[in-house]
Design a protein around this motif. Structure first.
Motif, mmCIF file in Angstrom:
data_model
loop_
_atom_site.group_PDB
_atom_site.id
_atom_site.type_symbol
_atom_site.label_atom_id
_atom_site.label_comp_id
_atom_site.label_asym_id
_atom_site.label_seq_id
_atom_site.Cartn_x
_atom_site.Cartn_y
_atom_site.Cartn_z
ATOM 1 N N GLU A 1 45.922 -68.684 86.685
ATOM 2 C CA GLU A 1 45.623 -69.735 87.659
ATOM 3 C C GLU A 1 44.272 -70.376 87.361
ATOM 4 O OE1 GLU A 1 47.266 -71.176 89.973
ATOM 5 O OE2 GLU A 1 49.091 -69.969 89.901
ATOM 6 N N ASN A 2 43.307 -69.560 86.980
ATOM 7 C CA ASN A 2 41.989 -70.096 86.679
ATOM 8 C C ASN A 2 42.024 -70.997 85.463
ATOM 9 O OD1 ASN A 2 39.180 -69.427 85.000
ATOM 10 N ND2 ASN A 2 38.890 -69.924 87.168
ATOM 11 N N GLN A 3 42.805 -70.616 84.437
ATOM 12 C CA GLN A 3 42.914 -71.452 83.241
ATOM 13 C C GLN A 3 43.544 -72.796 83.562
ATOM 14 O OE1 GLN A 3 44.241 -67.831 80.586
ATOM 15 N NE2 GLN A 3 43.980 -69.628 79.302
ATOM 16 N N ARG A 4 44.583 -72.767 84.380
ATOM 17 C CA ARG A 4 45.210 -74.030 84.774
ATOM 18 C C ARG A 4 44.200 -74.932 85.480
ATOM 19 N NH1 ARG A 4 50.467 -71.014 87.399
ATOM 20 N NH2 ARG A 4 51.646 -70.690 85.472
ATOM 21 N N GLU A 5 43.491 -74.339 86.426
ATOM 22 C CA GLU A 5 42.549 -75.118 87.228
ATOM 23 C C GLU A 5 41.407 -75.675 86.379
ATOM 24 O OE1 GLU A 5 39.488 -74.463 90.993
ATOM 25 O OE2 GLU A 5 41.094 -73.008 90.619
ATOM 26 N N THR A 6 40.846 -74.861 85.501
ATOM 27 C CA THR A 6 39.720 -75.333 84.693
ATOM 28 C C THR A 6 40.152 -76.403 83.697
ATOM 29 O OG1 THR A 6 40.037 -73.463 83.169
ATOM 30 C CG2 THR A 6 38.394 -73.205 84.906
ATOM 31 N N LEU A 7 41.355 -76.265 83.140
ATOM 32 C CA LEU A 7 41.834 -77.282 82.196
ATOM 33 C C LEU A 7 42.068 -78.601 82.914
ATOM 34 C CD1 LEU A 7 42.741 -77.994 79.309
ATOM 35 C CD2 LEU A 7 45.067 -77.352 79.988
ATOM 36 N N LEU A 8 42.713 -78.572 84.082
ATOM 37 C CA LEU A 8 42.988 -79.805 84.809
ATOM 38 C C LEU A 8 41.697 -80.463 85.303
ATOM 39 C CD1 LEU A 8 46.187 -78.771 86.796
ATOM 40 C CD2 LEU A 8 46.044 -80.271 84.806
ATOM 41 N N CYS B 1 33.327 -75.540 70.830
ATOM 42 C CA CYS B 1 33.528 -74.464 71.805
ATOM 43 C C CYS B 1 32.572 -74.567 72.991
ATOM 44 C CB CYS B 1 33.380 -73.102 71.123
ATOM 45 S SG CYS B 1 34.601 -72.796 69.819
ATOM 46 N N CYS B 2 31.395 -75.129 72.779
ATOM 47 C CA CYS B 2 30.399 -75.215 73.850
ATOM 48 C C CYS B 2 30.880 -76.080 75.010
ATOM 49 C CB CYS B 2 29.084 -75.759 73.310
ATOM 50 S SG CYS B 2 28.247 -74.630 72.177
ATOM 51 N N HIS B 3 31.804 -77.014 74.746
ATOM 52 C CA HIS B 3 32.292 -77.902 75.790
ATOM 53 C C HIS B 3 33.744 -77.608 76.171
ATOM 54 C CE1 HIS B 3 28.857 -80.238 74.121
ATOM 55 N NE2 HIS B 3 28.659 -80.491 75.402
ATOM 56 N N CYS B 4 34.250 -76.460 75.755
ATOM 57 C CA CYS B 4 35.652 -76.127 76.008
ATOM 58 C C CYS B 4 35.818 -75.468 77.377
ATOM 59 C CB CYS B 4 36.177 -75.188 74.922
ATOM 60 S SG CYS B 4 37.911 -74.709 75.178
ATOM 61 N N PRO B 5 36.734 -75.974 78.194
ATOM 62 C CA PRO B 5 36.946 -75.374 79.524
ATOM 63 C C PRO B 5 37.523 -73.971 79.455
ATOM 64 C CG PRO B 5 38.647 -76.998 79.052
ATOM 65 C CD PRO B 5 37.625 -77.130 77.966
ATOM 66 N N TRP B 6 38.092 -73.602 78.326
ATOM 67 C CA TRP B 6 38.687 -72.266 78.173
ATOM 68 C C TRP B 6 37.808 -71.320 77.359
ATOM 69 C CZ3 TRP B 6 44.638 -73.212 77.136
ATOM 70 C CH2 TRP B 6 45.250 -73.577 78.352
ATOM 71 N N GLN B 7 36.543 -71.673 77.202
ATOM 72 C CA GLN B 7 35.671 -70.849 76.363
ATOM 73 C C GLN B 7 35.677 -69.387 76.798
ATOM 74 O OE1 GLN B 7 31.221 -70.254 76.691
ATOM 75 N NE2 GLN B 7 31.278 -71.995 75.274
ATOM 76 N N SER B 8 35.545 -69.132 78.102
ATOM 77 C CA SER B 8 35.438 -67.746 78.571
ATOM 78 C C SER B 8 36.746 -66.984 78.416
ATOM 79 C CB SER B 8 35.000 -67.718 80.043
ATOM 80 O OG SER B 8 35.974 -68.349 80.872
ATOM 81 N N HIS B 9 37.853 -67.708 78.289
ATOM 82 C CA HIS B 9 39.159 -67.059 78.138
ATOM 83 C C HIS B 9 39.535 -66.858 76.664
ATOM 84 C CE1 HIS B 9 40.044 -67.713 82.416
ATOM 85 N NE2 HIS B 9 39.585 -68.949 82.250
ATOM 86 N N CYS B 10 38.826 -67.509 75.766
ATOM 87 C CA CYS B 10 39.247 -67.588 74.361
ATOM 88 C C CYS B 10 38.800 -66.361 73.585
ATOM 89 C CB CYS B 10 38.675 -68.860 73.725
ATOM 90 S SG CYS B 10 39.170 -69.079 72.004
ATOM 91 N N GLN B 11 39.778 -65.594 73.120
ATOM 92 C CA GLN B 11 39.467 -64.379 72.374
ATOM 93 C C GLN B 11 38.853 -64.707 71.019
ATOM 94 O OE1 GLN B 11 42.541 -61.392 72.283
ATOM 95 N NE2 GLN B 11 43.255 -61.895 74.351
ATOM 96 N N ALA B 12 39.287 -65.792 70.397
ATOM 97 C CA ALA B 12 38.712 -66.156 69.101
ATOM 98 C C ALA B 12 37.235 -66.504 69.252
ATOM 99 C CB ALA B 12 39.480 -67.325 68.494
ATOM 100 N N TYR B 13 36.893 -67.209 70.310
ATOM 101 C CA TYR B 13 35.481 -67.533 70.555
ATOM 102 C C TYR B 13 34.679 -66.264 70.807
ATOM 103 C CZ TYR B 13 31.250 -69.091 72.889
ATOM 104 O OH TYR B 13 29.936 -69.277 73.239
ATOM 105 N N ASN B 14 35.218 -65.392 71.645
ATOM 106 C CA ASN B 14 34.499 -64.160 71.973
ATOM 107 C C ASN B 14 34.312 -63.260 70.753
ATOM 108 O OD1 ASN B 14 34.185 -64.792 74.699
ATOM 109 N ND2 ASN B 14 36.219 -63.985 75.219
#
Length: 373
Positions: free
Chosen positions: A20-27, A212-225
């Motif tokens: 739900e959080n990913q949907r909300e942050t992307l929208l 990645c610095c401006h990506c809304p899914w940064q905190s969810h992204c395993q590749a970034y982490n």
């Protein structure tokens, strides 16, 4: 707990609450960062369908002028269905992958015949139309009818591969990526969500140097982490593209007309016009190749003259070098032995016929020569 959330949790290893959080942050990101594209804001399935087909294999900035030109020429499904295929190909000329234009024409005729000219709104019916696969169908149905149908184009594959740090190339995990796309899809706003995904891939989660610095899914992204975003998705081992060297004839007659031929309707560049020629065989000179090919394809004898231009062009699965020569018609009546049609045309008339992109370079070189004379 819904089936979609279970699927996302089991595959992506994400907490259920994160979906739900990913949907909300992307929208939310999309509401502030969406691109102003001419097919957005409409729920008319026809222009949405046209844009989806044009965007296959082609960048947005290239598509936009073609999109406007197409709708000016074919504003409705009916005008497309009743148009001559040659005119359809001429309007498409330069956009490449011409089977897309042929399939649009066929699909429009099918919509007239089977659905009374109204674009269907059922997934099975849309998938039955020529040239429409699962991603294109999802793009149309979600944008035009707000149906929760997922997409999985190249942009989305890249985003999802990074999101879960996919350890294999996307082609080896297609089923799982479809499951993830379906799981993440916002059921209330599927059209907006799918558009947001595509924009995220086009502007932020790019193939090289993702922002990645401006990506809304940064905190969810395993590749970034894991610090490996720029290394994913993994790529299949590639093999060098086959290279064909082609001898091409610009054949003139005594009336200063040029002989062109139309390729068979099926196959690569089907229905387009071209300058005749063929592949140079081992130990064969360019001139010998051109004479042989013209004899085999058209049943005439020619004299090979000066070189016009050499054109290098890449297709998806091979590349070609066209070595183009002026030729003079000597004897015989041209026959369409290996093509659908032949014509003698002047250089002034040649724009009336749809040509592949590589051949348009030949036309340009001929015009430059004429201007210098």
């Amino acid at each position: 707990m819904g089936r979609n959330q279970k699927s996302a949790d089991s595959f992506a290893g994400l907490p259920i609450s994160s979906v739900e959080n990913q949907r909300e942050t992307l929208l939310t990101w999309y509401a502030n960062a969406c691109r102003d594209l001419p097919w957005r804001g409409s729920t008319d399935p026809y222009p949405i369908w046209i844009s989806e087909i044009m965007l296959q294999q082609t960048q947005v900035k290239t598509v936009i002028p073609y999109y406007h030109r197409w709708l000016a020429e074919f504003p409705t499904i009916e005008t497309l269905a009743t148009a001559d295929l040659q005119q359809v190909l001429l309007v498409w000329q330069g956009l490449g992958y011409y089977s897309r234009a042929r399939n649009l024409h066929k699909a429009a005729q099918q919509i007239i015949q089977d659905y009374g000219g109204i674009f269907p709104d059922q997934l099975s019916d849309v998938l039955a139309l020529p040239g429409i696969g699962r991603t294109t169908a999802g793009g149309i149905l979600s944008a035009a009818f707000n149906q929760p149908v997922p997409i999985l184009d190249g942009n989305v594959k890249r985003i999802l591969a990074r999101l879960v740090a996919l350890s294999v190339p996307p082609a080896k995990a297609t089923k799982k990526l479809w499951q993830l796309s379906e799981s993440l899809l916002d059921p209330e706003h599927p059209g907006t969500f799918n558009q947001a995904l595509m924009d995220l891939g086009a502007t932020i989660c790019t193939p090289k140097n993702p922002d990645c610095c401006h990506c809304p899914w940064q905190s969810h992204c395993q590749a970034y982490n894991l610090g490996i975003a720029s290394k994913l998705p993994m790529r299949e081992a590639s093999t060098p593209l086959p290279h064909k060297i082609i001898g091409v004839a610009v054949i003139w007659n005594n009336q200063e007309q040029i002989l062109i031929d139309r390729r068979p309707a099926q196959g690569l560049l089907g229905g387009l016009w071209e300058f005749p020629g063929g592949k140079i065989e081992p130990d064969e000179t360019v001139a010998d190749c051109i004479k042989r090919e013209i004899r085999e394809e058209l049943g005439i004898e020619i004299e090979v003259g000066d070189r016009v231009i050499t054109v290098d062009h890449a297709y998806s699965h091979f590349r070609v070098t066209l070595i183009v020569h002026h030729c003079r018609h000597l004897s015989g009546v041209p026959q369409a032995l290996e093509c659908d049609e032949i014509r003698w045309v002047t250089l002034e008339e040649i724009d009336q016929f749809p040509f592949p992109k590589a051949n348009t370079q030949i036309i340009g070189a001929l015009r430059q020569e004429t201007e210098r004379m």
